[in-house]
Design a protein around this motif. Structure first.
Motif, PDB file in Angstrom:
ATOM      1  N   ASP A 112       0.954  -1.190  -0.296  1.00 38.02           N
ATOM      2  CA  ASP A 112       0.144  -0.029  -0.270  1.00 38.02           C
ATOM      3  C   ASP A 112       0.793   1.644   0.080  1.00 38.02           C
ATOM      4  O   ASP A 112       2.120   1.661   0.551  1.00 38.02           O
ATOM      5  CB  ASP A 112      -0.726  -0.081   1.187  1.00 38.02           C
ATOM      6  CG  ASP A 112      -2.188  -0.856   1.187  1.00 38.02           C
ATOM      7  OD1 ASP A 112      -2.285  -1.183   0.585  1.00 38.02           O
ATOM      8  OD2 ASP A 112      -2.314  -2.111   2.118  1.00 38.02           O
ATOM      9  N   VAL A 113       0.768   2.314  -0.372  1.00 36.17           N
ATOM     10  CA  VAL A 113       1.071   3.609  -0.213  1.00 36.17           C
ATOM     11  C   VAL A 113       0.426   4.343   1.130  1.00 36.17           C
ATOM     12  O   VAL A 113      -0.456   3.747   1.042  1.00 36.17           O
ATOM     13  CB  VAL A 113       0.256   4.180  -1.793  1.00 36.17           C
ATOM     14  CG1 VAL A 113       1.191   6.442  -1.502  1.00 36.17           C
ATOM     15  CG2 VAL A 113       1.251   4.178  -2.856  1.00 36.17           C
ATOM     16  N   ILE A 114       0.808   4.657   1.614  1.00 35.67           N
ATOM     17  CA  ILE A 114       0.647   5.169   2.704  1.00 35.67           C
ATOM     18  C   ILE A 114       0.988   6.641   3.578  1.00 35.67           C
ATOM     19  O   ILE A 114       2.211   6.938   3.014  1.00 35.67           O
ATOM     20  CB  ILE A 114       0.861   4.164   4.444  1.00 35.67           C
ATOM     21  CG1 ILE A 114       0.210   3.220   3.566  1.00 35.67           C
ATOM     22  CG2 ILE A 114       0.170   4.798   5.855  1.00 35.67           C
ATOM     23  CD1 ILE A 114       0.997   1.146   4.919  1.00 35.67           C
ATOM     24  N   ALA A 115      -0.242   7.304   3.635  1.00 36.85           N
ATOM     25  CA  ALA A 115      -0.211   8.983   4.029  1.00 36.85           C
ATOM     26  C   ALA A 115      -0.751   8.964   5.756  1.00 36.85           C
ATOM     27  O   ALA A 115      -1.969   9.237   5.536  1.00 36.85           O
ATOM     28  CB  ALA A 115      -0.774   9.853   3.046  1.00 36.85           C
ATOM     29  N   PRO A 116       0.228   9.548   6.258  1.00 32.08           N
ATOM     30  CA  PRO A 116      -0.270   9.542   7.260  1.00 32.08           C
ATOM     31  C   PRO A 116      -0.578  11.121   8.009  1.00 32.08           C
ATOM     32  O   PRO A 116      -0.309  12.137   6.772  1.00 32.08           O
ATOM     33  CB  PRO A 116       1.723   9.960   8.313  1.00 32.08           C
ATOM     34  CG  PRO A 116       2.208   9.052   7.167  1.00 32.08           C
ATOM     35  CD  PRO A 116       1.644   9.489   6.042  1.00 32.08           C
ATOM     36  N   LEU A 117      -2.006  10.853   8.703  1.00 31.70           N
ATOM     37  CA  LEU A 117      -2.885  12.484   8.608  1.00 31.70           C
ATOM     38  C   LEU A 117      -3.181  12.404   9.748  1.00 31.70           C
ATOM     39  O   LEU A 117      -2.847  12.047  11.211  1.00 31.70           O
ATOM     40  CB  LEU A 117      -4.395  12.043   8.435  1.00 31.70           C
ATOM     41  CG  LEU A 117      -4.599  12.169   6.549  1.00 31.70           C
ATOM     42  CD1 LEU A 117      -4.137  10.634   6.347  1.00 31.70           C
ATOM     43  CD2 LEU A 117      -5.775  12.268   6.231  1.00 31.70           C
ATOM     44  N   GLN A 118      -2.249  13.300  10.719  1.00 31.04           N
ATOM     45  CA  GLN A 118      -2.367  14.425  12.392  1.00 31.04           C
ATOM     46  C   GLN A 118      -3.308  15.275  12.326  1.00 31.04           C
ATOM     47  O   GLN A 118      -3.692  16.537  12.231  1.00 31.04           O
ATOM     48  CB  GLN A 118      -0.831  14.763  12.503  1.00 31.04           C
ATOM     49  CG  GLN A 118      -0.434  14.897  14.137  1.00 31.04           C
ATOM     50  CD  GLN A 118      -0.984  13.688  14.782  1.00 31.04           C
ATOM     51  OE1 GLN A 118      -0.750  12.595  14.575  1.00 31.04           O
ATOM     52  NE2 GLN A 118      -1.197  13.178  15.812  1.00 31.04           N
ATOM     53  N   PRO A 206       3.374  10.174   0.442  1.00 31.42           N
ATOM     54  CA  PRO A 206       4.805  10.359  -0.509  1.00 31.42           C
ATOM     55  C   PRO A 206       5.183  10.432  -1.906  1.00 31.42           C
ATOM     56  O   PRO A 206       3.744  10.873  -1.915  1.00 31.42           O
ATOM     57  CB  PRO A 206       4.666   8.949  -0.310  1.00 31.42           C
ATOM     58  CG  PRO A 206       3.419   8.497   0.024  1.00 31.42           C
ATOM     59  CD  PRO A 206       2.352   9.636   0.437  1.00 31.42           C
ATOM     60  N   ASP A 207       6.071  10.766  -2.280  1.00 32.09           N
ATOM     61  CA  ASP A 207       6.460  11.361  -3.333  1.00 32.09           C
ATOM     62  C   ASP A 207       5.405  10.697  -4.460  1.00 32.09           C
ATOM     63  O   ASP A 207       6.117   9.130  -4.940  1.00 32.09           O
ATOM     64  CB  ASP A 207       7.520  10.976  -4.309  1.00 32.09           C
ATOM     65  CG  ASP A 207       8.525  11.894  -5.319  1.00 32.09           C
ATOM     66  OD1 ASP A 207       8.574  12.546  -5.703  1.00 32.09           O
ATOM     67  OD2 ASP A 207       8.528  10.890  -6.372  1.00 32.09           O
ATOM     68  N   MET A 208       4.963  10.833  -5.758  1.00 35.85           N
ATOM     69  CA  MET A 208       4.148  10.698  -6.360  1.00 35.85           C
ATOM     70  C   MET A 208       4.664   9.142  -7.734  1.00 35.85           C
ATOM     71  O   MET A 208       4.588   7.962  -7.645  1.00 35.85           O
ATOM     72  CB  MET A 208       3.214  10.947  -7.562  1.00 35.85           C
ATOM     73  CG  MET A 208       1.988  10.459  -8.540  1.00 35.85           C
ATOM     74  SD  MET A 208       1.612  10.917  -9.521  1.00 35.85           S
ATOM     75  CE  MET A 208       2.741  12.023 -10.548  1.00 35.85           C
ATOM     76  N   LEU A 209       5.944   9.832  -8.169  1.00 41.54           N
ATOM     77  CA  LEU A 209       6.274   8.536  -8.670  1.00 41.54           C
ATOM     78  C   LEU A 209       6.838   8.079  -7.988  1.00 41.54           C
ATOM     79  O   LEU A 209       7.833   6.516  -8.763  1.00 41.54           O
ATOM     80  CB  LEU A 209       7.774  10.383  -9.531  1.00 41.54           C
ATOM     81  CG  LEU A 209       6.989  10.980 -10.482  1.00 41.54           C
ATOM     82  CD1 LEU A 209       8.457  11.854 -10.783  1.00 41.54           C
ATOM     83  CD2 LEU A 209       6.371  10.728 -11.238  1.00 41.54           C
ATOM     84  N   GLN A 210       7.914   7.522  -6.930  1.00 42.82           N
ATOM     85  CA  GLN A 210       8.621   6.554  -6.064  1.00 42.82           C
ATOM     86  C   GLN A 210       7.257   5.795  -6.117  1.00 42.82           C
ATOM     87  O   GLN A 210       7.856   4.573  -6.373  1.00 42.82           O
ATOM     88  CB  GLN A 210       9.087   7.175  -5.137  1.00 42.82           C
ATOM     89  CG  GLN A 210      10.487   8.064  -5.244  1.00 42.82           C
ATOM     90  CD  GLN A 210      11.112   8.198  -3.820  1.00 42.82           C
ATOM     91  OE1 GLN A 210      10.293   8.440  -3.288  1.00 42.82           O
ATOM     92  NE2 GLN A 210      12.030   9.618  -4.330  1.00 42.82           N
TER      93      GLN A 210
END
Length: 376
Positions: A112-118, A206-210
Motif C-alpha cells: 500500500d501507499v500510506i499517507a499519515p494524517l495528524q 509520499p512522492d508520486m513518482l516513487q
C-alpha cells in the motif's frame, strides 16, 4: 390366413418390438445420469458409516514432465493453465497443518501507499466515519483510511464511540487490474485530502513518482507469480445431470457456492477462500427440470496465490480430478476439451513449491491477507 401371412405378421411384430426396445435403451443410455437416492446406511462418502477414513496419501507416480510453456502461463490475463491426468489414486480428506501467524489485516507498506494524517485535536469515531469518502476505491485500486485508537493503540477502521488523533490513508499499489498509475494516485490524494480537511488534519503524501515506480515493480512480481490452474472433466458417454455432479462432488467434500453452477471445497478455517472450485454451465443449474438438464463437462480449478500451501491444494486437486473421472465416467481434458495423456504431475508440483518459496520470500505467502489482496 395363410402360413406365409402368419409368419410375416410374427416377424413384423418381432421387428417392431426390437425397434421399441432399442429406442428405449438408446434413450436411457443418452439421458443425463441422475443422482442416486440417499441411503441411510451409508455416510456422505457413499461408504458404510462405520468405515474409518484413511489418511492423505502423497505417493504419486512419476512420468513425462510438462514443457515449461504448459506451466509457466502465469501472466495475468491468460486463461488458467490446464493440469494433466495422474495415475488413479483415491481422493481422500487429509489433515491440514495449522497456519502460521501472518501480518495483521489492514494497510501495509508492503503493498500500500500510506499517507499519515495528524489531526489537531482528538476526533470521535462518528465524526471520522462521517468524513469518509463515499467510495472505497481510487480508480481500480482499494482505498482505505485507518485511525490509531487512543484506548487500544491499534490501527483500525474508525468505529463509533472511539477516539482518534492519528490517521493514515492508503491505496493499494497493485492488483490483478494492474499497477497503480498517476491518475489513480491523484484520485487517492484528492480523497485523502478531503478527509483531512474535514477533520482538520495535516496529510503527508509520499512522492508520486516513487510510489508509481514501486507499484510497477510489485505488479511485475505479481504477474510472474500469479498461477491459476484448471482441469476440464468431460463425460465419456452419457451426460450428467446437475444433481449427479453435486452428489459425486459432495462425496469429496464440495458444497454449494454462492452462484448457480458453482461448487467449492471449503478451506479448513472459516472466512478463507475455497481451496478448489468446481464449475459447470449456469443455465443447466437453473433449468426447470434438473434431471433432464444435460452437462457434458465441468471445470476444476485452483487459484494458487489465494490458498495457503499448508492445505496442499495441488495434491488435492490431482486426486479429486482422478476420483471424479473414475466415479462419473469422465475423461480429463485441457481447456479446449482435448483429452490429456496420462503423465505425472510431479514437475508441476515442484514448480509450485518454488513459486510458494518465492512468495514466502517476498512476505506474500499464498493464502495470506496480503496475497489475497494483491492477487484479486
Amino acid at each position: 390366413m395363410s402360413t406365409l401371412q402368419l409368419s410375416l405378421a410374427i416377424i413384423g411384430g418381432l421387428v417392431l418390438a426390437l425397434i421399441v426396445a432399442y429406442n428405449t435403451w438408446t434413450t436411457r443410455r443418452n439421458a443425463p445420469k441422475r443422482a442416486l437416492p440417499p441411503d441411510p446406511e451409508l455416510d456422505r462418502t457413499g461408504e458404510p458409516a462405520l468405515r474409518q477414513e484413511p489418511g492423505f496419501d502423497t505417493g504419486l507416480t512419476t512420468g513425462t514432465p510438462l514443457t515449461p510453456e504448459e506451466f509457466q502461463e502465469l501472466d495475468r490475463g491468460r486463461e488458467p493453465t490446464a493440469a494433466h491426468v495422474v495415475d488413479p489414486t483415491e481422493a481422500l480428506q487429509m489433515p491440514v497443518p495449522a497456519f502460521s501467524l501472518e501480518r495483521r489485516p489492514g494497510l501495509d507498506p508492503l503493498i500500500d501507499v500510506i499517507a499519515p494524517l495528524q489531526a489537531e485535536h482528538l476526533v470521535s469515531g462518528d465524526a471520522a466515519l462521517a468524513a469518509l469518502p463515499p467510495t472505497r476505491r481510487a480508480g481500480s485500486k482499494p482505498f482505505a483510511i485507518e485511525g490509531l485508537n487512543e484506548a487500544t493503540q491499534q490501527w483500525e477502521t474508525p468505529a463509533p464511540g472511539q477516539r482518534y488523533q492519528s490517521f493514515q490513508a492508503g491505496v493499494q499499489l497493485a492488483n490483478r487490474m494492474g499497477a497503480l498509475n498517476e491518475i489513480e494516485y491523484s484520485e487517492f490524494v484528492m480523497k485523502a485530502q478531503a478527509f483531512a480537511d474535514a477533520i482538520n488534519a495535516a496529510p503527508d503524501f509520499p512522492d508520486m513518482l516513487q510510489e508509481v515506480a514501486r507499484a510497477r515493480e510489485l505488479d511485475q512480481f505479481a504477474g510472474d507469480h500469479d498461477a491459476q490452474l484448471a482441469f476440464m472433466l468431460r463425460a465419456r458417454q452419457a451426460a450428467w445431470s446437475p444433481g449427479y455432479v453435486q452428489q459425486n462432488a459432495a462425496r469429496l467434500g464440495f458444497v454449494a457456492g454462492a452462484m448457480p453452477g458453482r461448487l467449492v471445497l471449503p478451506a479448513s478455517a472459516q472466512g478463507l477462500p475455497p481451496i478448489l472450485t468446481l464449475a459447470y454451465d449456469t443455465q443447466a443449474a437453473l433449468a426447470d427440470d434438473l434431471d433432464q438438464s444435460a452437462i457434458r463437462d465441468v471445470t476444476l480449478s485452483l487459484d494458487v496465490p489465494q490458498v495457503n500451501r499448508a492445505e496442499q491444494p495441488f495434491a488435492r486437486l490431482r486426486e479429486i480430478a482422478v476420483a471424479l473421472c473414475q466415479g462419473m465416467d469422465g475423461v480429463l481434458c485441457d481447456q479446449n476439451g482435448h483429452p490429456l495423456p496420462a503423465m505425472a504431475m510431479d514437475p508441476i508440483a515442484t514448480d509450485l513449491e518454488l513459486l510458494y518459496d518465492q512468495l514466502d520470500g517476498r512476505e506474500l505467502s499464498a493464502g495470506s491477507v496480503l496475497a489475497r489482496r494483491l492477487f484479486s
